[in-house]
Write an enzyme that holds these catalytic residues in place. Sequence first.
Site, PDB file in Angstrom:
ATOM      1  NE  ARG A 188      -3.610  -1.968   2.832  1.00 47.13           N
ATOM      2  CZ  ARG A 188      -3.575  -3.690   3.126  1.00 47.13           C
ATOM      3  NH1 ARG A 188      -2.161  -3.466   4.161  1.00 47.13           N
ATOM      4  NH2 ARG A 188      -4.092  -4.133   3.032  1.00 47.13           N
ATOM      5  CE  LYS A 207      -6.654  -0.975   5.068  1.00 50.81           C
ATOM      6  NZ  LYS A 207      -7.174  -1.196   3.936  1.00 50.81           N
ATOM      7  CG  HIS A 237      -4.378   1.678  -4.968  1.00 50.51           C
ATOM      8  ND1 HIS A 237      -4.604   1.014  -4.250  1.00 50.51           N
ATOM      9  CD2 HIS A 237      -5.638   1.552  -5.215  1.00 50.51           C
ATOM     10  CE1 HIS A 237      -5.366  -0.233  -3.469  1.00 50.51           C
ATOM     11  NE2 HIS A 237      -6.182  -0.213  -4.319  1.00 50.51           N
ATOM     12  NE  ARG A 265      -2.586  -2.936  -1.741  1.00 46.53           N
ATOM     13  CZ  ARG A 265      -1.542  -4.180  -0.852  1.00 46.53           C
ATOM     14  NH1 ARG A 265      -0.931  -4.494  -0.922  1.00 46.53           N
ATOM     15  NH2 ARG A 265      -2.445  -4.927  -0.503  1.00 46.53           N
ATOM     16  CG  HIS A 304      -5.841  -7.884   0.271  1.00 45.45           C
ATOM     17  ND1 HIS A 304      -4.970  -8.823  -0.943  1.00 45.45           N
ATOM     18  CD2 HIS A 304      -5.409  -6.832   0.316  1.00 45.45           C
ATOM     19  CE1 HIS A 304      -5.194  -7.465  -1.504  1.00 45.45           C
ATOM     20  NE2 HIS A 304      -5.813  -6.463  -0.953  1.00 45.45           N
ATOM     21  CE1 TYR A 353      -3.984  -4.308  -4.329  1.00 44.62           C
ATOM     22  CE2 TYR A 353      -7.074  -5.087  -4.077  1.00 44.62           C
ATOM     23  CZ  TYR A 353      -5.916  -4.544  -3.100  1.00 44.62           C
ATOM     24  OH  TYR A 353      -5.986  -2.884  -3.082  1.00 44.62           O
TER      25      TYR A 353
END
Length: 215
Positions: free
Chosen positions: A61, A87, A160, A163, A186, A195
Amino acid sequence: MLPANPFARVRRPKVERFQSETVGLTEDEARAMVAAADAVPGPTGPRTAAFIRLMIELGPRVSEALAATIADLGHQRGHRTLRIVGKGQKTRVRNLPPATAAAVDAYLEARAATAGIPVAQLTGPLFATASGRALDRTDAYRLVIRVAKAAGLESKVTPHSLRHTFATVASDRGASVKQLQHALGHASSATTDIYIHARDQLERDPSQLVAAVIG
């Protein structure tokens, strides 16, 4: 203060969870991006080359790449590595491909030379401005747009989409969904599927199979 919520009766728009408007680059377009980044002249050239390669070949990210520090670089079992904090503060250690590692090291060497210190004494953000602050999202967006324009890419290219490029190219070359899920950080493989399939929806439309039969 309002006595009541004016939006209480408003219905939220329906959003398709498994649809992405971001499309990754083709392999040829990704190579063009890297070549354009490698050709950027001047003091920002090494940083640009390192950033573009890292984004395409590792697929972090943009927030993860910008939050990375020099201390996050390391070595494990003979591999050049980068520790990424994702995250929920979940960390994962990624293997830097040789070309990416070389680009990062060249950038750090140029940065150390400018500062007049050995590379070992460098500290702070991995990707920094001339003043030493970390690149922010606006910096990264502008950098990617400049490189995409130099590469002759007409489609909208963002950090993005790089990615997404990592995910689709890796999938096309044999990476499993499980491998990509870990690499991308993820929580769900369903997100990884988005993706992988976003770029080739038109090419893989079943209409082409039916048309081939009907003639």
